[in-house]
Scaffold this motif. Structure first.
Motif, PDB file in Angstrom:
ATOM      1  N   ASP A 195       0.817  -1.268  -0.021  1.00  0.00           N
ATOM      2  CA  ASP A 195       0.020  -0.017   0.007  1.00  0.00           C
ATOM      3  C   ASP A 195       0.795   1.443  -0.032  1.00  0.00           C
ATOM      4  OD1 ASP A 195      -2.192  -1.501   0.179  1.00  0.00           O
ATOM      5  OD2 ASP A 195      -2.773  -1.481   2.138  1.00  0.00           O
ATOM      6  N   PHE A 196       2.034   1.303   0.728  1.00  0.00           N
ATOM      7  CA  PHE A 196       3.088   2.274   0.947  1.00  0.00           C
ATOM      8  C   PHE A 196       3.448   2.540  -0.605  1.00  0.00           C
ATOM      9  CE2 PHE A 196       7.163   4.087   1.476  1.00  0.00           C
ATOM     10  CZ  PHE A 196       6.825   5.158   1.926  1.00  0.00           C
ATOM     11  N   ARG A 197       3.892   1.459  -1.363  1.00  0.00           N
ATOM     12  CA  ARG A 197       4.491   1.713  -2.500  1.00  0.00           C
ATOM     13  C   ARG A 197       3.629   2.169  -3.655  1.00  0.00           C
ATOM     14  NH1 ARG A 197       6.064  -3.229  -4.148  1.00  0.00           N
ATOM     15  NH2 ARG A 197       5.397  -4.444  -2.751  1.00  0.00           N
ATOM     16  N   ARG A 198       2.540   1.600  -3.479  1.00  0.00           N
ATOM     17  CA  ARG A 198       1.539   2.146  -4.390  1.00  0.00           C
ATOM     18  C   ARG A 198       1.168   3.692  -4.171  1.00  0.00           C
ATOM     19  NH1 ARG A 198      -2.446  -0.538  -2.833  1.00  0.00           N
ATOM     20  NH2 ARG A 198      -2.012  -2.460  -4.033  1.00  0.00           N
ATOM     21  N   GLU A 199       1.072   4.128  -2.897  1.00  0.00           N
ATOM     22  CA  GLU A 199       0.794   5.305  -2.431  1.00  0.00           C
ATOM     23  C   GLU A 199       1.751   6.471  -2.993  1.00  0.00           C
ATOM     24  OE1 GLU A 199       0.399   8.455   1.428  1.00  0.00           O
ATOM     25  OE2 GLU A 199       0.203   6.120   1.712  1.00  0.00           O
ATOM     26  N   VAL A 200       3.077   5.810  -2.867  1.00  0.00           N
ATOM     27  CA  VAL A 200       4.261   6.660  -3.213  1.00  0.00           C
ATOM     28  C   VAL A 200       4.109   6.772  -4.678  1.00  0.00           C
ATOM     29  CG1 VAL A 200       6.667   6.693  -3.582  1.00  0.00           C
ATOM     30  CG2 VAL A 200       5.768   6.307  -1.517  1.00  0.00           C
ATOM     31  N   ALA A 201       3.921   5.626  -5.562  1.00  0.00           N
ATOM     32  CA  ALA A 201       3.798   5.837  -7.088  1.00  0.00           C
ATOM     33  C   ALA A 201       2.930   6.828  -7.467  1.00  0.00           C
ATOM     34  CB  ALA A 201       3.592   4.507  -7.669  1.00  0.00           C
ATOM     35  N   GLU A 202       1.632   6.771  -6.931  1.00  0.00           N
ATOM     36  CA  GLU A 202       0.511   7.736  -7.325  1.00  0.00           C
ATOM     37  C   GLU A 202       0.685   9.218  -7.183  1.00  0.00           C
ATOM     38  OE1 GLU A 202      -2.739   5.953  -5.299  1.00  0.00           O
ATOM     39  OE2 GLU A 202      -2.969   4.133  -6.786  1.00  0.00           O
ATOM     40  N   ARG A 203       1.298   9.396  -5.875  1.00  0.00           N
ATOM     41  CA  ARG A 203       1.899  10.582  -5.641  1.00  0.00           C
ATOM     42  C   ARG A 203       2.782  11.111  -6.390  1.00  0.00           C
ATOM     43  NH1 ARG A 203       2.692   9.737  -0.480  1.00  0.00           N
ATOM     44  NH2 ARG A 203       4.898   9.628  -0.408  1.00  0.00           N
ATOM     45  N   THR A 204       4.024  10.527  -6.673  1.00  0.00           N
ATOM     46  CA  THR A 204       4.897  10.881  -7.538  1.00  0.00           C
ATOM     47  C   THR A 204       4.133  11.279  -9.001  1.00  0.00           C
ATOM     48  OG1 THR A 204       6.608   9.637  -6.246  1.00  0.00           O
ATOM     49  CG2 THR A 204       7.296  10.529  -8.593  1.00  0.00           C
ATOM     50  N   ALA A 205       3.542  10.228  -9.460  1.00  0.00           N
ATOM     51  CA  ALA A 205       3.270  10.590 -10.951  1.00  0.00           C
ATOM     52  C   ALA A 205       2.231  11.909 -10.801  1.00  0.00           C
ATOM     53  CB  ALA A 205       2.201   9.301 -11.213  1.00  0.00           C
ATOM     54  N   ALA A 206       1.411  12.018  -9.683  1.00  0.00           N
ATOM     55  CA  ALA A 206       0.286  13.235  -9.685  1.00  0.00           C
ATOM     56  C   ALA A 206       1.137  14.434  -9.752  1.00  0.00           C
ATOM     57  CB  ALA A 206      -0.322  13.164  -8.548  1.00  0.00           C
ATOM     58  N   GLN A 207       2.559  14.425  -9.441  1.00  0.00           N
ATOM     59  CA  GLN A 207       3.255  15.925  -9.330  1.00  0.00           C
ATOM     60  C   GLN A 207       3.785  16.293 -10.657  1.00  0.00           C
ATOM     61  OE1 GLN A 207       6.240  14.642  -6.652  1.00  0.00           O
ATOM     62  NE2 GLN A 207       5.062  15.251  -4.522  1.00  0.00           N
ATOM     63  N   THR A 208       3.569  14.958 -11.659  1.00  0.00           N
ATOM     64  CA  THR A 208       4.345  15.611 -13.151  1.00  0.00           C
ATOM     65  C   THR A 208       3.363  15.813 -14.101  1.00  0.00           C
ATOM     66  OG1 THR A 208       3.707  13.294 -13.896  1.00  0.00           O
ATOM     67  CG2 THR A 208       5.728  13.539 -12.539  1.00  0.00           C
ATOM     68  N   MET A 209       3.847  16.687 -14.938  1.00  0.00           N
ATOM     69  CA  MET A 209       3.092  17.199 -16.467  1.00  0.00           C
ATOM     70  C   MET A 209       2.608  16.117 -17.164  1.00  0.00           C
ATOM     71  SD  MET A 209       5.163  20.481 -17.513  1.00  0.00           S
ATOM     72  CE  MET A 209       5.543  21.801 -16.425  1.00  0.00           C
ATOM     73  N   LEU A 210       3.394  14.852 -16.830  1.00  0.00           N
ATOM     74  CA  LEU A 210       2.960  13.486 -18.037  1.00  0.00           C
ATOM     75  C   LEU A 210       2.058  12.715 -17.244  1.00  0.00           C
ATOM     76  CD1 LEU A 210       6.420  13.150 -19.741  1.00  0.00           C
ATOM     77  CD2 LEU A 210       4.720  14.267 -20.422  1.00  0.00           C
ATOM     78  N   ASN A 211       2.131  12.682 -16.040  1.00  0.00           N
ATOM     79  CA  ASN A 211       1.122  11.815 -15.152  1.00  0.00           C
ATOM     80  C   ASN A 211       1.611  10.715 -15.111  1.00  0.00           C
ATOM     81  OD1 ASN A 211      -1.205  13.724 -14.541  1.00  0.00           O
ATOM     82  ND2 ASN A 211      -1.719  13.493 -16.735  1.00  0.00           N
ATOM     83  N   ARG A 212       3.060  10.422 -14.960  1.00  0.00           N
ATOM     84  CA  ARG A 212       3.925   9.510 -15.050  1.00  0.00           C
ATOM     85  C   ARG A 212       5.262   9.565 -14.379  1.00  0.00           C
ATOM     86  NH1 ARG A 212       8.078   9.079 -18.700  1.00  0.00           N
ATOM     87  NH2 ARG A 212       8.569   6.985 -18.387  1.00  0.00           N
ATOM     88  N   ALA A 213       5.687   8.651 -13.356  1.00  0.00           N
ATOM     89  CA  ALA A 213       7.086   8.931 -12.907  1.00  0.00           C
ATOM     90  C   ALA A 213       8.225   8.467 -13.733  1.00  0.00           C
ATOM     91  CB  ALA A 213       7.117   8.108 -11.432  1.00  0.00           C
ATOM     92  N   ALA A 214       9.442   8.884 -13.801  1.00  0.00           N
ATOM     93  CA  ALA A 214      10.421   8.278 -14.408  1.00  0.00           C
ATOM     94  C   ALA A 214      10.676   6.737 -14.037  1.00  0.00           C
ATOM     95  CB  ALA A 214      11.930   9.074 -14.217  1.00  0.00           C
ATOM     96  N   THR A 215      11.064   5.960 -14.843  1.00  0.00           N
ATOM     97  CA  THR A 215      11.342   4.714 -14.483  1.00  0.00           C
ATOM     98  C   THR A 215      12.933   4.320 -14.767  1.00  0.00           C
ATOM     99  OG1 THR A 215      11.246   3.818 -17.097  1.00  0.00           O
ATOM    100  CG2 THR A 215       9.219   3.899 -15.909  1.00  0.00           C
ATOM    101  N   LEU A 216      13.093   3.102 -14.246  1.00  0.00           N
ATOM    102  CA  LEU A 216      14.409   2.632 -14.139  1.00  0.00           C
ATOM    103  C   LEU A 216      15.037   2.725 -15.524  1.00  0.00           C
ATOM    104  CD1 LEU A 216      14.376  -0.346 -11.780  1.00  0.00           C
ATOM    105  CD2 LEU A 216      15.501   1.646 -11.324  1.00  0.00           C
ATOM    106  N   ALA A 217      14.130   2.202 -16.572  1.00  0.00           N
ATOM    107  CA  ALA A 217      14.550   2.300 -17.975  1.00  0.00           C
ATOM    108  C   ALA A 217      14.896   3.687 -18.575  1.00  0.00           C
ATOM    109  CB  ALA A 217      13.407   1.794 -18.925  1.00  0.00           C
TER     110      ALA A 217
END
Length: 248
Positions: A195-217
């Motif tokens: 749940d924590f990891r999902r929350e972090v991912a959603e919060r990080t994506a929400a802060q961006t213009m592209l609605n996605r976080a950068a990935t390892l790739a």
């Protein structure tokens, strides 16, 4: 011809999620990757994976916070074309700065600055002789966020050192570049609650213009470009991988 043919690249913290992604990418692009970390067993597994895929990898047990360990390792290498410090750091998240102890605030600042300085100095001394090289750092410094303890302060200290190194080392043909991110949720350990990891991912994506976080790739692709001769005019700067969370 691949981007990093013939180059020798040290990746400190190579067995972490980000370090491993970068090490694999460097090897795919033709570099000999020197995997540096504290645990021989995990380093050997990564090296075997890289070699099985046709890449070149060497292993060294190195404590990137220890001056003698870093200097000894650098001294035995024939050359160093790229140095990238991706070791992990203890994190004190969730507590306001005014409620923290001095020791807990200081620890990430001291360790982040220490390891980046030691690994950069060791590489730069060899690169000056070669008249070429690339030093990469990771994290960058964006808008301040609450309850991160000294973690973001540490990134700021590393950025100040990166700027100074770029100025001093530029005349020797050495570039110093940051890969700036807004966090890589993919790199969060599996030991964190789902749940924590999902929350972090959603919060990080929400802060961006592209609605996605950068990935390892994304990080690996940017690192290979920054380390290659195609980025020859880039130094003293940060490559913005925040997906629009930080606007330059």
């Amino acid at each position: 011809m691949t981007l990093m043919d013939g180059k020798h690249a040290i990746v400190y913290g190579a067995t972490g999620p980000i370090g491993g992604a970068v090490a694999r990418a460097f090897a795919r692009e033709g570099a000999t990757v020197h995997l540096a970390g504290r645990t021989a067993e995990t380093l050997d597994r990564l090296a075997a994976e890289i070699r099985t895929a046709g890449g070149k990898a060497e292993v060294a047990v190195v404590d990137a916070l220890d001056e003698q360990s870093v200097d000894r390792h650098a001294a035995v290498l024939d050359r160093i074309d790229v140095s990238f410090n991706l070791i992990g750091h203890k994190q004190y998240f969730g507590t306001p700065l005014v409620d923290m102890s001095l020791a807990d605030v200081e620890e990430p600042v001291r360790n982040m600055l220490r390891t980046f300085y030691l690994t950069s100095r060791a590489a730069a001394r060899r690169m000056i002789q070669q008249r070429s090289g690339v030093i990469l750092t990771f994290g960058g410094y964006g808008d301040p966020a609450a309850n991160l303890g000294g973690f973001q302060v540490g990134f700021g200290a590393v950025e100040a050192l990166r700027r100074s190194l770029a100025r001093e080392l530029g005349p020797h043909g050495i570039r110093v570049v940051t890969l700036q991110t807004n966090g890589i949720p993919e790199s969060n350990p599996d030991t964190y609650p789902e749940d924590f990891r999902r929350e972090v991912a959603e919060r990080t994506a929400a802060q961006t213009m592209l609605n996605r976080a950068a990935t390892l790739a994304d990080v690996a692709a940017a690192a290979t470009f920054a380390a290659s001769d195609r980025a020859a005019a880039f130094t003293g700067t940060a490559l913005n991988l925040t997906a629009g969370a930080v606007v330059n």
